[in-house]
Design a protein around this motif. Structure first.
Motif, PDB file in Angstrom:
ATOM      1  N   GLN A   1      76.507  -0.465  22.243  1.00  0.00           N
ATOM      2  CA  GLN A   1      75.346   0.150  22.554  1.00  0.00           C
ATOM      3  C   GLN A   1      74.001  -0.713  22.255  1.00  0.00           C
ATOM      4  N   MET A   2      72.906  -0.355  22.904  1.00  0.00           N
ATOM      5  CA  MET A   2      71.991  -0.867  22.751  1.00  0.00           C
ATOM      6  C   MET A   2      71.194  -0.176  21.224  1.00  0.00           C
ATOM      7  N   PRO A   3      70.407  -1.267  20.747  1.00  0.00           N
ATOM      8  CA  PRO A   3      69.834  -0.827  19.293  1.00  0.00           C
ATOM      9  C   PRO A   3      69.138   0.658  19.585  1.00  0.00           C
ATOM     10  N   GLN A   4      69.178   1.382  18.528  1.00  0.00           N
ATOM     11  CA  GLN A   4      68.706   2.615  18.575  1.00  0.00           C
ATOM     12  C   GLN A   4      68.387   3.070  16.962  1.00  0.00           C
ATOM     13  N   GLY A   5      67.467   4.064  16.721  1.00  0.00           N
ATOM     14  CA  GLY A   5      67.384   4.693  15.269  1.00  0.00           C
ATOM     15  C   GLY A   5      66.300   5.821  15.402  1.00  0.00           C
ATOM     16  N   GLY A   6      66.249   6.294  13.900  1.00  0.00           N
ATOM     17  CA  GLY A   6      65.493   7.227  13.679  1.00  0.00           C
ATOM     18  C   GLY A   6      63.939   6.946  13.576  1.00  0.00           C
ATOM     19  N   ILE A   7      63.045   7.835  13.758  1.00  0.00           N
ATOM     20  CA  ILE A   7      61.720   7.673  13.325  1.00  0.00           C
ATOM     21  C   ILE A   7      61.374   8.073  12.262  1.00  0.00           C
ATOM     22  N   ASP A   8      60.552   7.486  11.504  1.00  0.00           N
ATOM     23  CA  ASP A   8      60.328   7.916  10.100  1.00  0.00           C
ATOM     24  C   ASP A   8      59.007   8.905  10.168  1.00  0.00           C
ATOM     25  N   VAL A   9      59.199   9.704   9.226  1.00  0.00           N
ATOM     26  CA  VAL A   9      57.999  10.701   9.158  1.00  0.00           C
ATOM     27  C   VAL A   9      56.381   9.907   9.367  1.00  0.00           C
ATOM     28  N   GLY A  10      55.778  10.400  10.162  1.00  0.00           N
ATOM     29  CA  GLY A  10      54.417   9.857  10.437  1.00  0.00           C
ATOM     30  C   GLY A  10      54.427   8.487  11.244  1.00  0.00           C
ATOM     31  N   GLU A  11      55.500   8.028  11.719  1.00  0.00           N
ATOM     32  CA  GLU A  11      55.791   6.825  12.165  1.00  0.00           C
ATOM     33  C   GLU A  11      55.623   6.991  13.807  1.00  0.00           C
ATOM     34  N   ASP A  12      54.829   5.927  14.322  1.00  0.00           N
ATOM     35  CA  ASP A  12      54.496   5.845  15.831  1.00  0.00           C
ATOM     36  C   ASP A  12      55.804   5.506  16.512  1.00  0.00           C
ATOM     37  N   PRO A  13      56.353   6.213  17.592  1.00  0.00           N
ATOM     38  CA  PRO A  13      57.396   5.511  18.177  1.00  0.00           C
ATOM     39  C   PRO A  13      57.511   4.095  18.669  1.00  0.00           C
ATOM     40  N   PHE A  14      56.614   3.657  19.074  1.00  0.00           N
ATOM     41  CA  PHE A  14      56.631   2.225  19.473  1.00  0.00           C
ATOM     42  C   PHE A  14      56.799   1.293  18.138  1.00  0.00           C
ATOM     43  N   GLN A  15      56.159   1.509  17.050  1.00  0.00           N
ATOM     44  CA  GLN A  15      56.551   0.905  15.849  1.00  0.00           C
ATOM     45  C   GLN A  15      57.778   1.299  15.323  1.00  0.00           C
ATOM     46  N   ALA A  16      58.359   2.220  15.483  1.00  0.00           N
ATOM     47  CA  ALA A  16      59.785   2.479  14.912  1.00  0.00           C
ATOM     48  C   ALA A  16      60.629   1.547  15.787  1.00  0.00           C
ATOM     49  N   ALA A  17      60.440   1.459  17.123  1.00  0.00           N
ATOM     50  CA  ALA A  17      61.166   0.665  17.836  1.00  0.00           C
ATOM     51  C   ALA A  17      61.340  -0.630  17.473  1.00  0.00           C
ATOM     52  N   LEU A  18      59.864  -1.258  17.024  1.00  0.00           N
ATOM     53  CA  LEU A  18      59.981  -2.849  16.567  1.00  0.00           C
ATOM     54  C   LEU A  18      60.733  -2.595  15.095  1.00  0.00           C
ATOM     55  N   ARG A  19      60.654  -1.825  14.356  1.00  0.00           N
ATOM     56  CA  ARG A  19      61.270  -1.826  13.227  1.00  0.00           C
ATOM     57  C   ARG A  19      62.923  -1.570  13.359  1.00  0.00           C
ATOM     58  N   GLU A  20      63.291  -0.836  14.048  1.00  0.00           N
ATOM     59  CA  GLU A  20      64.585  -0.701  14.498  1.00  0.00           C
ATOM     60  C   GLU A  20      65.344  -2.009  14.923  1.00  0.00           C
ATOM     61  N   LEU A  21      64.461  -2.506  15.753  1.00  0.00           N
ATOM     62  CA  LEU A  21      65.174  -3.721  16.422  1.00  0.00           C
ATOM     63  C   LEU A  21      65.152  -5.099  15.490  1.00  0.00           C
ATOM     64  N   ARG A  22      64.402  -4.704  14.420  1.00  0.00           N
ATOM     65  CA  ARG A  22      64.346  -5.833  13.418  1.00  0.00           C
ATOM     66  C   ARG A  22      65.562  -5.592  12.663  1.00  0.00           C
ATOM     67  N   GLU A  23      65.668  -4.499  12.137  1.00  0.00           N
ATOM     68  CA  GLU A  23      66.522  -3.932  11.357  1.00  0.00           C
ATOM     69  C   GLU A  23      68.093  -3.998  11.785  1.00  0.00           C
ATOM     70  N   GLU A  24      68.161  -4.050  13.097  1.00  0.00           N
ATOM     71  CA  GLU A  24      69.370  -4.030  13.687  1.00  0.00           C
ATOM     72  C   GLU A  24      69.634  -5.474  14.129  1.00  0.00           C
ATOM     73  N   THR A  25      68.898  -6.277  14.347  1.00  0.00           N
ATOM     74  CA  THR A  25      68.919  -7.525  15.039  1.00  0.00           C
ATOM     75  C   THR A  25      68.481  -8.811  14.498  1.00  0.00           C
ATOM     76  N   ASN A  26      67.213  -8.364  13.787  1.00  0.00           N
ATOM     77  CA  ASN A  26      66.386  -9.574  13.079  1.00  0.00           C
ATOM     78  C   ASN A  26      65.389 -10.082  14.091  1.00  0.00           C
ATOM     79  N   VAL A  27      65.396  -9.445  15.593  1.00  0.00           N
ATOM     80  CA  VAL A  27      64.331 -10.074  16.254  1.00  0.00           C
ATOM     81  C   VAL A  27      62.984  -9.776  16.208  1.00  0.00           C
ATOM     82  N   LEU A  28      62.319 -10.637  16.081  1.00  0.00           N
ATOM     83  CA  LEU A  28      60.663 -10.091  16.187  1.00  0.00           C
ATOM     84  C   LEU A  28      59.987 -10.806  17.485  1.00  0.00           C
ATOM     85  N   SER A  29      60.764 -11.676  18.210  1.00  0.00           N
ATOM     86  CA  SER A  29      59.900 -12.270  19.376  1.00  0.00           C
ATOM     87  C   SER A  29      60.286 -11.435  20.477  1.00  0.00           C
ATOM     88  N   ALA A  30      59.497 -10.451  20.815  1.00  0.00           N
ATOM     89  CA  ALA A  30      59.641  -9.481  22.013  1.00  0.00           C
ATOM     90  C   ALA A  30      58.344  -8.839  22.390  1.00  0.00           C
TER      91      ALA A  30
END
Length: 174
Positions: free
Chosen positions: A42-71
């Motif tokens: 599957q592609m990376p995915q994950g939950g949105i924390d309370v009060g978190e912007d969806p795009f910021q959640a996507a960047l956080r989840e990507l980092r937490e699952e792949t360690n990727v920052l360069s995107a």
């Protein structure tokens, strides 16, 4: 952010310079064999924390699952996509609080070197989600995912399919 009985989540289609998509193989071996057999990618995915912007959640989840920052952000899905969990998974997942997920998807271009990708020790001290990863053709994504998520993946492929070609070289030196 509440959406009825759906857990608010994000999904990330990470495309490399050749237009291939990052997929990870789910580490969780507790998934019933009939759902896992051949559909554990599957592609990376994950939950949105309370009060978190969806795009910021996507960047956080990507980092937490792949360690990727360069995107770099390429596109955002125009709507939210939902899927229901199979009945046999409802009580086990999220303690029965949600019937499925409601996901906002983002397409990102991976701008780094592959050595940046680290699924064994991802950022933030999270437990690894994946035990293997690879670059895959966008046309194979639907067949790789568990059947109950296929309609969402079909929508994601339809929405972001135009982005899957190789990245064009910059003409800034003309």
């Amino acid at each position: 952010m509440q959406f009825g009985n759906y857990r608010p989540c994000v999904g990330i289609m990470l495309l490399n310079r050749d237009g291939l998509v990052f997929v990870g193989r789910r580490r969780n071996k507790k998934v019933p064999e009939h759902l896992r057999q051949g559909h554990e990618w599957q592609m990376p995915q994950g939950g949105i924390d309370v009060g978190e912007d969806p795009f910021q959640a996507a960047l956080r989840e990507l980092r937490e699952e792949t360690n990727v920052l360069s995107a770099t952000l390429l596109a955002e899905s125009p709507e939210w996509y939902t899927y229901d969990l199979p009945a046999e998974s409802l009580r086990k997942s999220w303690r029965g609080r949600f019937q499925g997920q409601r996901q906002k998807w983002f397409a990102l271009r991976f701008d780094g070197e592959e050595s940046e990708i680290d699924i064994e020790t991802p950022a933030g001290g999270q437990k690894p989600e994946f035990d293997a990863w690879r670059w895959e053709s966008i046309h194979r994504l639907v067949e790789l995912i568990v059947p109950f998520k296929r309609p969402v993946y079909e929508e994601v492929v339809r929405t972001f399919g135009h982005l899957a070609g190789p990245q064009q070289a910059s003409r800034s030196d003309s």
